[in-house]
Every structure is written in structure tokens, then in C-alpha cells.
Design an enzyme around this catalytic site. Structure first.
Site, PDB file in Angstrom:
ATOM      1  N   ASP A   1     -22.378  -3.093 -85.966  1.00 24.04           N
ATOM      2  CA  ASP A   1     -23.113  -3.826 -84.945  1.00 24.04           C
ATOM      3  C   ASP A   1     -22.330  -3.689 -83.636  1.00 24.04           C
ATOM      4  O   ASP A   1     -21.194  -3.199 -83.606  1.00 24.04           O
ATOM      5  CB  ASP A   1     -23.328  -5.286 -85.351  1.00 24.04           C
ATOM      6  CG  ASP A   1     -24.524  -5.896 -84.599  1.00 24.04           C
ATOM      7  OD1 ASP A   1     -24.896  -5.367 -83.540  1.00 24.04           O
ATOM      8  OD2 ASP A   1     -25.075  -6.909 -85.067  1.00 24.04           O
TER       9      ASP A   1
HETATM   10  C1  NOJ Z   1     -26.656  -6.891 -81.727  1.00 20.72           C
HETATM   11  C2  NOJ Z   1     -27.576  -7.284 -82.842  1.00 20.72           C
HETATM   12  O1  NOJ Z   1     -26.892  -8.094 -83.778  1.00 20.72           O
HETATM   13  C3  NOJ Z   1     -28.198  -6.107 -83.558  1.00 20.72           C
HETATM   14  O2  NOJ Z   1     -29.167  -6.575 -84.451  1.00 20.72           O
HETATM   15  C4  NOJ Z   1     -28.780  -5.125 -82.580  1.00 20.72           C
HETATM   16  O3  NOJ Z   1     -29.375  -4.048 -83.245  1.00 20.72           O
HETATM   17  C5  NOJ Z   1     -27.694  -4.650 -81.627  1.00 20.72           C
HETATM   18  N1  NOJ Z   1     -27.128  -5.794 -80.921  1.00 20.72           N
HETATM   19  C6  NOJ Z   1     -28.209  -3.659 -80.597  1.00 20.72           C
HETATM   20  O4  NOJ Z   1     -29.074  -4.278 -79.741  1.00 20.72           O
END
Ligand code: NOJ
Length: 746
Positions: A274
């Protein structure tokens, strides 16, 4: 391209690469295409224009393998050209994006789609989303989100399929199939990246990114099954979660990534962290520096880091030099990323046809599909004395009241970016065009549009806000709404949370309707005009008063681009609602967490007397949802009374539409293991089927329970078991299904 050619090309590239270029291939940067810089003095620290300049400079030195957040075809062609022509190896970028529930055409939120209990709806929606995204040069989505969520304080509950692992697994697999299709090189599909591996939904207190402590039994029986289903459906990517699981960061969790995902389930694709999660290994106080963070993630089995400017993987060269991670591990990770690029056909042609993309994005069939999806998702929670459907022929005037009645942006929900707000059908517009000029339809907002300043960078996008005019006077508007209710034949009241109040970084500690909405509802109901309440909600907002005082309540979630038309078709009975709750609708925050598949221990302490201050039952149970007709269940038959541990059981039931309207029904099957070598829940869903049954007609519905449905992960033996035991089985229209049978496993 044959797999031989793919591997030859990958190996040829790998042989040419320096360690810095390998680290580059493993690094994904946010690009923030199209986002304006924040106003000076705001709290937001990321400056999109600086980020873009940085990424472009990196592309020219082979320092970036992937980008995310660009939503324009010409811009992506420019970036690909700059990357391919700017560097000696000419490796194109892999382009990722959060295509969560549509790209330009916005479909209902994933939790709403789960409420359809129809995986084919999820598959179709995600295949259209993939087609639109791929047409502009996006190759990969960070979806589906398959985290089981049992705490509605957590705003991200809206992104998944709710509380149940069986439903969650079915929705996970369907979405992967929809996104990926059968040929990634054909230019119509994207890589699916189920997330957030694993157990992010169990964050303490429902607070985003908080720690997760789950038992082995919960991990295997509850949180992991949707991920395994996604692997079986062929998911090419996985995203690791931010937080720690039982004290080990998910992003450096060798047990989860290597032992379970790769070795036990046979996952062959690549993993991404993430955002900033490799760098965060330092924030977690787990790794001492970037080299150690890189080594910990790579040694656990992670491949790519999603990064802002501060990339943890900048520590890779040092980690290799220090022997903290081997070059073989780095090479394997790079191989997996390059293989994904090759499978997508990018090594041959990374560019897209801008004109064609416009046609794909504006295909009217996509808006129709979005409407049809939304029509499947509404959950009719209450319908006293057939308050719904409304009969347009007998109405002269309709009042649409509330902050979401004539609101387009909020209807789309969070995780919507590339939409055109102007093509969104509001509830007011939907009703107007359904009833025609013969019925007077008027709107009163009643209360202010809340303005939640969301802490994310997307708050900078003006498209994300619905603002009231500077001279908006709530007292005056409130009084106008009540006056309109008084002179109307019926009120359609639309209340709930605006889109920035749910989703990521949108946890809540209470569930009351924001602002003065409940006060408005009470005042409007006091006029004596019939009120139909539509709830725009992705969590169990407080409906205690409404459930006692309002005759009809329907949860519409966040229904997307064509939402207003779908709602109108349902309100006026062209469609019978048949969605079911994929979550338990609690009465109060204090009941959280509360799930249908609970364990029972001390018998007198049953669901009715668990609290002295309020009922121990939820307001609406899992699987609940009414329609405009009634169904009767009969003739439950099991083909065996006793089976061996390797046998399957065939279950048949007759479902009859006993009312006078055609409707879908969601037939649900639950089991209960009476005794064994571990405690099992009082009920667990192990089958469901949504089908259309005409008024007065019956349908035969069949299920098969295989040993897999009857097994569970046992903490005593640390593995899957099938006990010798007796089972109860129920089939019906909710988790309170009454038609009962039993069988024995020997
Ligand atoms: C953080 C989020 O937790 C995740 O779900 C997402 O895909 C990424 N940011 C990218 O936006």
C-alpha cells in the site's frame, strides 16, 4: 505472445539492468495527473506539480517502473513516450489506478453490489470499468477490496463485501474475473489487485490504519477466504495492507505473503505495498532505515513499493551491498513485474488510441448497465402497509427533501475520480423524468450540505465538493422544506452521509445522521404527509427513530452515475427491490462489533438479554431485505441423511412468490455444526442464489454442499478439518431463515 517469448524477453532485459534500474522497476510513484496544487496555507503536504516533475526526471534514468493516478489518455501516451524514449532500456510504465467501482461510468459502491447477492452484477460492472480504464492506458486496478469488515465505524467497510466470508469470496472472485477477462493483451482488461492483504478490516476500534490483532482461527476462517478465492479466480496482483497483523507489518509478513499466499495458494503474480508501506516499516519502528525496510519487505516476498517521493526502496542498492537481501530475490521480483508488462502486451505497444478511448468512455450502454446494477442493490429495510411502491397515477405532487435529493456528486460515493458529474442522474431528475409533467415534483434541501475537509490530497479537487451558496440560511431552508412537505401528497426524503464522510480516513465514533438531518426528518414527518425515507449510507447509521416512525425505509448506498433513474424505477414499482444486507445493521455504536455468525456460550445469555439498556438484537439482521411481494419456502429436501467426509450433499427447496408482483428473491442457505473439535458459529451462510420469480409462481432451487463448505480451520490442530458431527441447515430469505433440515457427517 507465447510464454517462452515472454520469459526470453524478460531475461534479456534483466541481464542488462543495473541494481538502480532494478530498484526502479520495483518502484511505483504517485503522479497525480490532473490534480491542482493545494492552496497555499492548506494542511495538504503533497504538491502534485512537484511530484510530476520528480517522476518525469526518474523516468529518464530508469528510476520508475510504474505510476498511479493519471486519468487522461493523451497524458499517458506522453508519459510512456518520455519513459520509453528517454532511457536506454525503453521499458514502458505499468499504469495503476484505483478503479474501484467504475472509471468514467460510476457503478454502485462494492458494498452495495454485495447487497445484490448476485456475483454476475459485480463481474459485469468491473468488466465495463476495466474496459473504460484500459482504453485510456490504465493497466492495473487496486481492486477488488476484499477485506471482511465487521466494524462499521471503519469507513472502508463501504469498499468491500461486508461481514461474511462466503459472500466475500464470491464477490472477490467475480470482480477479479470482471477486471481481468480472458486475455490481458487484448486491450480491454486490467490486472486485478485484491487488497489489503490481510485483515485490514479488523483494525482496532474501526480506526483507519490502526493495529490488527486477530486469532489464527479468525484469520483463516474469516479474513483469508476472499483472498484465496481471488487467487483461484486468477488475480495477477495483490496489495499488502498498511498495518501490522499480530505485531508483524503486513508488508513484511513472510507468513502471509510467502507461506500462505505463494506456497499454500500458489499465487504466481506480483505484490505491491500500500502507499508508502515499505517506507512505513521505519514508521512502524520495525526497520531501522531504508535499506533494512527494503530488505524486510523483499525477503518476506513483496515485489513493488507504492511510493510518494520518500521511497523506501531507495534503500535497495545499499541493502544488496550489505547482503541484507540477495540479488536473486531482487531478480525474481523484477521478473514478476516485467512479466506482467509483457502479458499486457506493453513491451510491444504501450500507447493507446485517444479517439477510441472517447468512444469507449461515452458508450451509452455503460450508463444502462450502471442503472441495472443499481436496481439490484437497494435494500428495502421497512415497508409498512405497502407504503412503497408509489403509484404515480394517484399522485399530484411529490416533495423531494434533504441534502442528497438533488445532489450528483455524493450519489457517486467515494473512490470516484474520472466521472463527469453532469451526466449523473440525481434523484430529483430521476423522479421527474419517471412521473412526467402531470405530477408536480418540487425540491427542498432543508439542511446545509456538510463540508467535511477530507485529509487526503483529493480534497484539493473541486469536483469533490457540493457547496451551498454563501447566503444559504439553514433556518429559512428548514422551514421551506417543512412547508413543502405540508402541501405535498408524499415526501421522498433523502438523508445520509456525503461521500467524504465514508471511505478511507473516514472512521466515525457515533452513527447519528450528520448535522440537523434527524431534526428535519422529525419535522417533516410531523406534517402528517406520508414519508418514504431513502438512506444514502454505507454503514448502519442510526435508524432507531425512523424505524418506529417512518413507514418505508430503503437503503440506496451510493448508487452511481445512473442512480437517480434506478431509484425512480424502484420507487414507482417498475422494479421490485430485492437487495439484502451484507452487514448487520446495529442499533448503536455500543453494539459494535455484532455479526450474525456468532458463537454461543452460556445459554441464558442469549441475543435478547445481552444489554439491559437496549435490545441485544440488531435493528436489521444480515441477509434482511424486503421486496414488493412475499415468498414462501417449502419442500426442503436433502439427498442424504448421512454422508462421509468426502461426500457432497444436494439440497433442494421450493420457493413460491405468494404476492401479486414479480420480483427477485435472494435464497440463502445457512448451516450450523452441532458439536465437534472446535466451537462453530450458530449460523454460517454456505450458499445463496438470486432469482426472478413471477407472481404466483414457484421455483426449484438447488444447492450443493461439498466437504469444502463443511470444513473449517481448527486452532487446536492448526489446519483445516471436517468433523464427524450433525449439522442443522436452514434455507430462507434472510439469516433468520426458518425452513429447517439436518444431516450427519460420519
Ligand atoms: C491507499 C489505500 O489504502 C489503497 O487502498 C489505495 O489503493 C492506495 N492508497 C492508492 O490510492
Amino acid at each position: 505472445m507465447s510464454s517462452k517469448t515472454i520469459s526470453d524477453r524478460v531475461e534479456a532485459l534483466l541481464a542488462e539492468m543495473t541494481i538502480e534500474e532494478k530498484a526502479g522497476q520495483l518502484t511505483q510513484y504517485f503522479y497525480f495527473g490532473g490534480l491542482p496544487d493545494p492552496e497555499p496555507g492548506t494542511e495538504i503536504h503533497v504538491v502534485p506539480s512537484k511530484m510530476r516533475a520528480y517522476v518525469e526526471a526518474q523516468a529518464k534514468i530508469g528510476g520508475v517502473g510504474s505510476v498511479l493516478f493519471v486519468r487522461d489518455a493523451a497524458e499517458l501516451n506522453r508519459l510512456q513516450k518520455l519513459t520509453v524514449e528517454g532511457h536506454r532500456l525503453g521499458i514502458p510504465l505499468l499504469v495503476g489506478y484505483d478503479v474501484i467501482h467504475g472509471f468514467k461510468t460510476i457503478f454502485p459502491m462494492p458494498l452495495a453490489v454485495a447487497a445484490s447477492f448476485e456475483p454476475a452484477i459485480a463481474e459485469r460492472g468491473q468488466s465495463i470499468a476495466a474496459k473504460e480504464a484500459r482504453s485510456i492506458g490504465i493497466h492495473w486496478t487496486f481492486a477488488p477490496m476484499v477485506d471482511i469488515a465487521r466494524d462499521p465505524r471503519w469507513g472502508r467497510i463501504i469498499e468491500g463485501a461486508g461481514e461474511d466470508p462466503y459472500l466475500g469470496a464470491a464477490m472477490a472472485a467475480a470482480q477479479v474475473r470482471g477486471f481481468q477477462g480472458s486475455d490481458l493483451a487484448a486491450g480491454e482488461n486490467v490486472l486485478a489487485g485484491p487488497k489489503h492483504f490481510a485483515a485490514y478490516g479488523a483494525s482496532l476500534g474501526g480506526r483507519d490504519y490502526d493495529e490488527v490483532n486477530v486469532s489464527d482461527s479468525e484469520l483463516h476462517n474469516v479474513y483469508l477466504p476472499p483472498f484465496e478465492a481471488a487467487v483461484k479466480a486468477g488475480a495477477e496482483n495483490f496489495m499488502t495492507a498498511y498495518m501490522g497483523v499480530n505485531g508483524i507489518p503486513a508488508t513484511a509478513n513472510k507468513y502471509l505473503i510467502t507461506d500462505v499466499l505463494r506456497n499454500e495458494w500458489g499465487f504466481k503474480g506480483f505484490l505491491v505495498s500500500d502507499a508508502n508501506a515499505v517506507f512505513n516499516l521505519i514508521t512502524h519502528k520495525f526497520a531501522k532505515d531504508k535499506a533494512a525496510a527494503s530488505a524486510a519487505a523483499l525477503n518476506a516476498g513483496l515485489d513493488m513499493e507504492m511510493a510518494m517521493i520518500e521511497s523506501g526502496y531507495a534503500g535497495i542498492p545499499e541493502a544488496v551491498a550489505n547482503n541484507e537481501v540477495s540479488i536473486e530475490i531482487i531478480d525474481d521480483a523484477v521478473r514478476r513485474v516485467l512479466t506482467a508488462k509483457a502479458k499486457l502486451g506493453l513491451l510491444d505497444n504501450p500507447y493507446v488510441d485517444v479517439e477510441r478511448s472517447q468512444k469507449v468512455l461515452n458508450d451509452p450502454a455503460h450508463r444502462i448497465a450502471a442503472r441495472e446494477s443499481a436496481e439490484k442493490t437497494f435494500v428495502l429495510l421497512k415497508n409498512e402497509k405497502n407504503a412503497l411502491p408509489l403509484d404515480a397515477a394517484n399522485l399530484k405532487s411529490i416533495a423531494v427533501i434533504g441534502p442528497f435529493g438533488d445532489n450528483k456528486r455524493d450519489l457517486l460515493g467515494p473512490w470516484s475520480f474520472a466521472f463527469d458529474v453532469n451526466e449523473t442522474i440525481s434523484i430529483l431528475d430521476g423522479i421527474k423524468s419517471r412521473v412526467g409533467a402531470g405530477v408536480k415534483v418540487e425540491y427542498a434541501q432543508g439542511v446545509a450540505h456538510e463540508r467535511r475537509i477530507h485529509p487526503s490530497i483529493f480534497d484539493g479537487d473541486p469536483n469533490n465538493h457540493v457547496n451551498d451558496p454563501a447566503d444559504f440560511n439553514e433556518e429559512v431552508e428548514f422551514a421551506k422544506a417543512v412547508a413543502l412537505a405540508k402541501i405535498s401528497d408524499v415526501v421522498v426524503m433523502v438523508l445520509g452521509e456525503q461521500q467524504a464522510q465514508i471511505g478511507e480516513q473516514a472512521a466515525r465514533s457515533t452513527f447519528e445522521l450528520p448535522g440537523r438531518q434527524l431534526e428535519l426528518l422529525k419535522a417533516v414527518a410531523a406534517t402528517g404527509t406520508k414519508v418514504v425515507l431513502l438512506m444514502q449510507s454505507g454503514r448502519p447509521l442510526d435508524l432507531n427513530w425512523a424505524s418506529e416512525n417512518i413507514p418505508a425505509i430503503m437503503n440506496i448506498w451510493y448508487p452511481g452515475t445512473s442512480g437517480g433513474a434506478a431509484i425512480a424505477n424502484t420507487l414507482f414499482g417498475d422494479i421490485s427491490p430485492a437487495g439484502r444486507l451484507p452487514i448487520t445493521w446495529v442499533r448503536s455504536v455500543g453494539q459494535v462489533p455484532m455479526i450474525y455468525s456468532r458463537h454461543v456460550s452460556h445459554e441464558p445469555h442469549n441475543s435478547d438479554n445481552r444489554y439491559w439498556n437496549e435490545p441485544g438484537s440488531p435493528l436489521y439482521i444480515f441477509g434482511h431485505g424486503l421486496s414488493y411481494t412475499n415468498f414462501a419456502y417449502s419442500d426442503l429436501s436433502l439427498d442424504k441423511k448421512a454422508l462421509s467426509k468426502t461426500d457432497s450433499l444436494n439440497v433442494d427447496v421450493v420457493v413460491t412468490n405468494t404476492g401479486n408482483r414479480d420480483s427477485d428473491e435472494v435464497v440463502q442457505l445457512y448451516i450450523h455444526q452441532r458439536y465437534g473439535t472446535a466451537i462453530r458459529p450458530i449460523r454460517e451462510m454456505k450458499g445463496f442464489k438470486r432469482l426472478h420469480i413471477k407472481a404466483g409462481e414457484s421455483a426449484n432451487v438447488s444447492f450443493v454442499l461439498t466437504p469444502r463448505e463443511l470444513r473449517y480451520w481448527n486452532a487446536a490442530v492448526k489446519g483445516w478439518v471436517n468433523d464427524s458431527t450433525h449439522f442443522d441447515i436452514w434455507v430462507g430469505g434472510s439469516s433468520a431463515a426458518e425452513l429447517h433440515g439436518e444431516f450427519e457427517v460420519k
